[in-house]
Design a protein around this motif. Structure first.
Motif, PDB file in Angstrom:
ATOM      1  N   ARG A 135       5.410 -10.035  10.597  1.00  0.00           N
ATOM      2  CA  ARG A 135       5.920 -11.355  10.948  1.00  0.00           C
ATOM      3  C   ARG A 135       5.931 -12.275   9.727  1.00  0.00           C
ATOM      4  NH1 ARG A 135       4.202 -16.096  13.192  1.00  0.00           N
ATOM      5  NH2 ARG A 135       2.124 -15.547  12.527  1.00  0.00           N
ATOM      6  N   GLY A 136       4.939 -12.052   8.888  1.00  0.00           N
ATOM      7  CA  GLY A 136       4.797 -12.942   7.729  1.00  0.00           C
ATOM      8  C   GLY A 136       5.946 -12.826   6.741  1.00  0.00           C
ATOM      9  N   ALA A 180      -8.541  -9.967   6.333  1.00  0.00           N
ATOM     10  CA  ALA A 180      -8.360 -11.070   7.265  1.00  0.00           C
ATOM     11  C   ALA A 180      -7.813 -10.545   8.582  1.00  0.00           C
ATOM     12  CB  ALA A 180      -7.408 -12.093   6.673  1.00  0.00           C
ATOM     13  N   HIS A 181      -8.066 -11.304   9.632  1.00  0.00           N
ATOM     14  CA  HIS A 181      -7.587 -10.870  10.945  1.00  0.00           C
ATOM     15  C   HIS A 181      -6.181 -11.334  11.200  1.00  0.00           C
ATOM     16  CE1 HIS A 181     -11.861 -10.392  11.095  1.00  0.00           C
ATOM     17  NE2 HIS A 181     -11.721  -9.618  12.160  1.00  0.00           N
ATOM     18  N   SER A 182      -5.790 -12.363  10.452  1.00  0.00           N
ATOM     19  CA  SER A 182      -4.453 -12.898  10.670  1.00  0.00           C
ATOM     20  C   SER A 182      -4.032 -13.687   9.434  1.00  0.00           C
ATOM     21  CB  SER A 182      -4.469 -13.792  11.908  1.00  0.00           C
ATOM     22  OG  SER A 182      -3.215 -14.367  12.077  1.00  0.00           O
ATOM     23  N   TYR A 183      -2.737 -13.974   9.401  1.00  0.00           N
ATOM     24  CA  TYR A 183      -2.201 -14.707   8.260  1.00  0.00           C
ATOM     25  C   TYR A 183      -1.401 -15.894   8.739  1.00  0.00           C
ATOM     26  CZ  TYR A 183      -3.236 -10.287   6.040  1.00  0.00           C
ATOM     27  OH  TYR A 183      -3.851  -9.180   5.598  1.00  0.00           O
ATOM     28  N   VAL A 215       1.344 -18.848   6.926  1.00  0.00           N
ATOM     29  CA  VAL A 215       1.947 -19.491   5.771  1.00  0.00           C
ATOM     30  C   VAL A 215       1.941 -20.986   6.031  1.00  0.00           C
ATOM     31  CG1 VAL A 215       4.029 -19.715   4.382  1.00  0.00           C
ATOM     32  CG2 VAL A 215       3.369 -17.489   5.311  1.00  0.00           C
ATOM     33  N   GLU A 258       0.938  -6.353  12.919  1.00  0.00           N
ATOM     34  CA  GLU A 258       2.115  -7.090  13.367  1.00  0.00           C
ATOM     35  C   GLU A 258       2.259  -8.421  12.616  1.00  0.00           C
ATOM     36  OE1 GLU A 258      -0.452  -7.443  17.148  1.00  0.00           O
ATOM     37  OE2 GLU A 258       1.299  -8.672  17.469  1.00  0.00           O
ATOM     38  N   ASP A 259       1.127  -8.977  12.234  1.00  0.00           N
ATOM     39  CA  ASP A 259       1.188 -10.239  11.511  1.00  0.00           C
ATOM     40  C   ASP A 259       1.792 -10.051  10.129  1.00  0.00           C
ATOM     41  OD1 ASP A 259      -1.972 -10.599  12.943  1.00  0.00           O
ATOM     42  OD2 ASP A 259      -0.156 -11.647  13.597  1.00  0.00           O
ATOM     43  N   LEU A 260       1.480  -8.907   9.541  1.00  0.00           N
ATOM     44  CA  LEU A 260       2.052  -8.587   8.234  1.00  0.00           C
ATOM     45  C   LEU A 260       3.569  -8.617   8.328  1.00  0.00           C
ATOM     46  CD1 LEU A 260      -0.059  -5.632   6.905  1.00  0.00           C
ATOM     47  CD2 LEU A 260       0.693  -7.557   5.532  1.00  0.00           C
ATOM     48  N   ARG A 295      -7.409 -12.912  21.696  1.00  0.00           N
ATOM     49  CA  ARG A 295      -7.666 -11.495  21.439  1.00  0.00           C
ATOM     50  C   ARG A 295      -9.175 -11.234  21.381  1.00  0.00           C
ATOM     51  NH1 ARG A 295      -5.663 -10.080  15.960  1.00  0.00           N
ATOM     52  NH2 ARG A 295      -3.580 -10.593  16.667  1.00  0.00           N
ATOM     53  N   ARG A 315      -3.839 -17.173  19.501  1.00  0.00           N
ATOM     54  CA  ARG A 315      -3.721 -15.722  19.591  1.00  0.00           C
ATOM     55  C   ARG A 315      -5.015 -15.014  19.181  1.00  0.00           C
ATOM     56  NH1 ARG A 315       0.085 -11.922  17.644  1.00  0.00           N
ATOM     57  NH2 ARG A 315      -0.193 -12.768  15.550  1.00  0.00           N
ATOM     58  N   THR A 343      -5.244  -4.474  13.997  1.00  0.00           N
ATOM     59  CA  THR A 343      -4.884  -5.689  14.738  1.00  0.00           C
ATOM     60  C   THR A 343      -3.885  -6.594  14.047  1.00  0.00           C
ATOM     61  OG1 THR A 343      -6.849  -6.665  13.789  1.00  0.00           O
ATOM     62  CG2 THR A 343      -7.037  -5.810  16.030  1.00  0.00           C
ATOM     63  N   HIS A 344      -3.952  -6.641  12.733  1.00  0.00           N
ATOM     64  CA  HIS A 344      -3.049  -7.610  12.116  1.00  0.00           C
ATOM     65  C   HIS A 344      -1.809  -6.981  11.492  1.00  0.00           C
ATOM     66  CE1 HIS A 344      -6.271  -6.737   9.146  1.00  0.00           C
ATOM     67  NE2 HIS A 344      -5.233  -6.503   8.411  1.00  0.00           N
ATOM     68  N   PRO A 369       0.846  -1.181   0.000  1.00  0.00           N
ATOM     69  CA  PRO A 369       0.000   0.000   0.000  1.00  0.00           C
ATOM     70  C   PRO A 369       0.889   1.240   0.000  1.00  0.00           C
ATOM     71  CG  PRO A 369      -0.279  -1.308   2.017  1.00  0.00           C
ATOM     72  CD  PRO A 369       0.700  -2.016   1.186  1.00  0.00           C
ATOM     73  N   VAL A 414       4.201 -16.150   1.099  1.00  0.00           N
ATOM     74  CA  VAL A 414       3.829 -14.933   1.824  1.00  0.00           C
ATOM     75  C   VAL A 414       3.278 -13.820   0.957  1.00  0.00           C
ATOM     76  CG1 VAL A 414       5.413 -15.280   3.720  1.00  0.00           C
ATOM     77  CG2 VAL A 414       6.201 -14.112   1.659  1.00  0.00           C
ATOM     78  N   GLN A 450      -0.076 -11.510   0.940  1.00  0.00           N
ATOM     79  CA  GLN A 450      -0.441 -10.375   1.792  1.00  0.00           C
ATOM     80  C   GLN A 450      -0.381  -9.047   1.039  1.00  0.00           C
ATOM     81  OE1 GLN A 450       2.215 -10.849   5.039  1.00  0.00           O
ATOM     82  NE2 GLN A 450       1.305 -12.805   5.613  1.00  0.00           N
ATOM     83  N   ARG A 508     -10.432   1.159   5.269  1.00  0.00           N
ATOM     84  CA  ARG A 508      -9.430   0.086   5.311  1.00  0.00           C
ATOM     85  C   ARG A 508      -8.262   0.375   4.381  1.00  0.00           C
ATOM     86  NH1 ARG A 508     -10.265  -4.335   8.085  1.00  0.00           N
ATOM     87  NH2 ARG A 508     -12.352  -4.785   8.844  1.00  0.00           N
ATOM     88  N   TRP A 561      -6.152  -7.840   3.383  1.00  0.00           N
ATOM     89  CA  TRP A 561      -6.049  -7.096   4.643  1.00  0.00           C
ATOM     90  C   TRP A 561      -7.323  -7.243   5.496  1.00  0.00           C
ATOM     91  CZ3 TRP A 561      -4.524  -1.812   2.135  1.00  0.00           C
ATOM     92  CH2 TRP A 561      -3.368  -2.010   1.377  1.00  0.00           C
TER      93      TRP A 561
END
Lengths: 565, 128
Positions: A563-564, B94-97, B99, A559-561, B117, B113, A556-557, A394, B83, B86, A547, B92
């Protein structure tokens, strides 16, 4: 020897012994007595003596005759001298002209030119100085001659001892040029004048003289106002400026000549000769400078051609790489799912099997091998991602534009005066490869800047418009002809001597790869405007557009981005 | 203990996830496509959806949009073989990802997690 037998030497024909003044090629004067009298006897001491004798015996008639003869002689001498000078001038001019015929190097042309002005006894200036006009300024370029009396004595003695002919003196070598230039370097470096500085303003505006004897030569005497550096160089010696003008009367340079040691003035004949010499040098110089410019242009074109080749190869490579990247992703996807299932299920089996079961070892082995395979696939994907794929994130178009404006303004600080009008309204984020988009926009801004080589106004705007992000880049340059505008998006089309012609083409490709469009409208004399429309990603649901704003990434996610990756 | 819907077109991946998550004490329902997923969601309440981004005949992302629109309270973990998924802005949602990996620990952690949450946010009870 006045009397030979019953006659006088100036009356006797066909006797080689009668006249000692005849040269090896003057045998014809033996028979042609009248002509011999004219060419040899006038001014001969023997004749004078005979006339004196005759006067003693001949009375007043002879007195009158002697007076007339003396007068005639006095009248003839300067004419003979002038003829001799003109003969030498013509000879120098002929040599110079011949010597400059094939010369293309401005150094060689100016060297030979100054040799012609300083050699021989006809013009024979003590010293010559060549100034060149470059980028509207007059600059010291070369000088030839002695710096002082001592050096002059040495040089002139050497030339005399060598018996150097004009042709010898006109021999050019880069070494002798460099040696002479080095001698005067400190002075030459100080000679930096404006075209409008006196006396150059006057020299370059000398009219073509109405009176043919005036010559286009400007005499500078001690009391005239001249720049300080010139005054220090010439002290109070008189010097003469001969302008070097192109065929269309454009100032190309000037030759400054002086007789600082001998103090000899110049005659009307000299002025005409100087003008003639200068014309000969100017013609050669204009040709030489044009040749140098042409050669530079050819080199630029060759360079541009080379870069086009490189771009072409890059494009082919990128295209191939895109295909390879897609293939690799497909392949890894089809391999990875089964491997994950095999490995995962084997792990599960391993866990479930009784600790003492002989099959437990087999399950562990399967899981281990699957892991290895998985790692290999993972490495492969990483490699493909870094090597081939563009990475889309983005991005905020305004941030890219701001960065670009900042960079370009900094780079253009010393360039032509450009007024930047940047108006960026908030726009939603889009998914793009940041560096690629920057590159695409940079090409467009560069084009606009380069179109305004004399300065102007540059407008850069962005705003949301009809479901797209609208980006405008407008310049106030000269615009383009209809034909050039039509060709704009053809690869390798350029109006610039150094451009590859890929700039706008690449920009358009990048914009289109983002699903956008790029248009250019130009008006000859009013500049060009580039319009880009980038689609705003369709929001998943009504009212969900938030969004696409930065905070969507920080929710919320976020941090997941991270980490991924 | 939560009720989890697994959507993946690869039967052996479903088999694996079911085994792993059941082992963790969760109740698992598995389906192979979007239609069955929406049926299941309409039929019974779920605490979590694990969704593969690449389904056979459809895009996992279309289904993701659909689920988020209809059941905004149910978190979705989006799964893929690599990956780069994403990068697609729709993901985006989604709440989580996650692999995909033969090592189930990452998936288990992610599930814990998201569920933790969710229950701490108090939007809904963590599970039956």
């Amino acid at each position: 020897m006045a009397r030979a037998g019953d006659s006088y030497c100036w009356l006797i024909a066909d006797d080689p012994a009668v006249c000692p003044y005849l040269g090896p090629h003057e045998a014809h004067l033996l028979a042609d007595v009248r002509r011999r009298n004219r060419e040899k006897c006038l001014g001969c001491e023997e004749l004078r003596r005979d006339l004196a004798d005759l006067r003693r015996t001949g009375g007043p008639l002879f007195d009158a005759l002697v007076a007339i003869l003396d007068e005639a002689l006095n009248w003839c001498r300067p004419i003979l001298r002038t003829l001799q000078v003109k003969d030498e001038l013509l000879d120098i001019l002929r040599h110079l002209s011949h010597s400059l015929q094939l010369a293309l190097d401005p150094d060689e042309i100016l060297y030979k030119g100054l040799v012609a002005f300083t050699a021989g006894s006809s013009l024979g200036f003590n010293r010559g100085l060549a100034l060149l006009v470059e980028e509207g300024r007059v600059r010291g370029y070369f000088a030839l001659g002695p710096r002082d009396g001592e050096e002059a004595a040495r040089i002139w003695r050497e030339v005399a001892e060598r018996g150097a002919t004009l042709a010898d003196l006109l021999q050019y070598s880069p070494e002798s040029f460099a040696r002479e230039r080095e001698k005067f370097r400190p002075w030459l470096e100080r000679f930096r004048f404006a075209l409008s500085d006196s006396p150059f303003r006057e020299a370059f505006s000398l009219p073509i003289p109405h009176a043919p004897e005036a010559g286009r030569v400007l005499e500078i005497t001690a009391e005239m106002p001249i720049p300080e550096a010139l005054r220090e160089f010439y002290r109070d010696a008189t010097f003469w400026i001969v302008p070097l003008l192109s065929h269309d009367e454009r100032p190309m340079g000037a030759l400054l000549l002086d007789n600082f040691l001998t103090g000899r003035p110049i005659s009307t004949e000299d002025r005409l000769a100087m003008e003639l010499f200068a014309m000969e040098i100017a013609v050669a110089l204009e040709r030489g400078l044009a040749y140098a410019e042409l050669r530079e242009k050819v080199e630029m074109l060759e360079d541009a051609y080379q870069r086009i080749r490189e771009h072409q190869q890059t494009i082919v490579r990128l295209r191939e790489e895109a295909v390879v990247a897609e293939m690799m992703l497909q392949l890894t996807h089809t391999i990875k799912n089964p491997v994950v299932a095999i490995g995962g299920l084997a792990r599960h089996l391993h866990k479930k099997l009784d600790e003492h079961s002989p099959h437990r070892r087999f399950a562990a082995a399967i899981a281990q091998e699957a892991s290895r395979l998985e790692e290999t696939v993972q490495d492969f994907v990483k490699f493909a991602a870094t090597r081939y794929a563009t990475e889309r994130h983005p991005v905020n178009v305004n941030e890219i534009l701001e960065l670009l404006v900042q960079e370009k303004r900094e780079a253009m600080r010393h360039g032509p005066p450009i007024a930047w009008h940047v108006d960026l309204a908030p726009v939603p984020l889009i998914l793009a490869d940041e560096r690629q988009l920057y590159h695409g926009l940079e090409n467009i801004v560069n084009n606009a800047i380069e179109a305004m080589s004399d300065g102007g106004d540059l407008f850069i705007e962005s705003r949301p418009s009809e479901g797209t992000i609208l980006i405008l880049v407008r310049d106030t340059g000269p615009g383009l002809t209809e034909e050039a505008a039509r060709n704009l998006f053809k690869p390798f089309f350029t109006t610039k001597p150094t451009g590859s012609g890929l700039g706008l083409y690449t920009s358009k490709q990048i914009v289109e790869s983002l699903g956008g469009e790029l248009q250019v409208s130009c008006q000859l004399g009013h500049g060009c405007e580039v319009t880009i429309r980038l689609p705003i990603p369709e929001t998943p649901a009504e009212g969900e557009s938030a969004r696409a704003e930065p905070r969507a990434k920080e929710n919320t996610h976020g941090e997941d981005l991270d980490r991924g990756r | 203990m939560a009720k989890i819907l697994i959507v993946d077109d690869e039967p052996n991946i479903r088999l694996l996830y079911t085994a792993v998550l059941t082992e963790e004490g969760h109740e698992v329902v598995e389906v192979e496509d979007g239609r069955h997923a929406l049926d299941a969601l309409a039929r019974e309440p779920f605490d979590l959806v694990i969704l593969d981004i690449r389904l056979k005949a459809e895009s996992g992302l279309d289904l993701l949009q659909e689920i988020v629109a209809r059941y905004p309270q149910i978190p979705v973990i989006l799964c893929s073989a690599y990956v780069s998924f994403q990068d697609d802005y729709t993901s985006w949602l989604a709440h989580s990802y996650c692999v995909k990996s033969s090592d189930p620990r990452a998936l288990i952690e992610e599930v814990e997690r998201v569920l933790a949450r969710r229950s701490s946010s108090g939007a809904r009870e963590g599970g039956p």
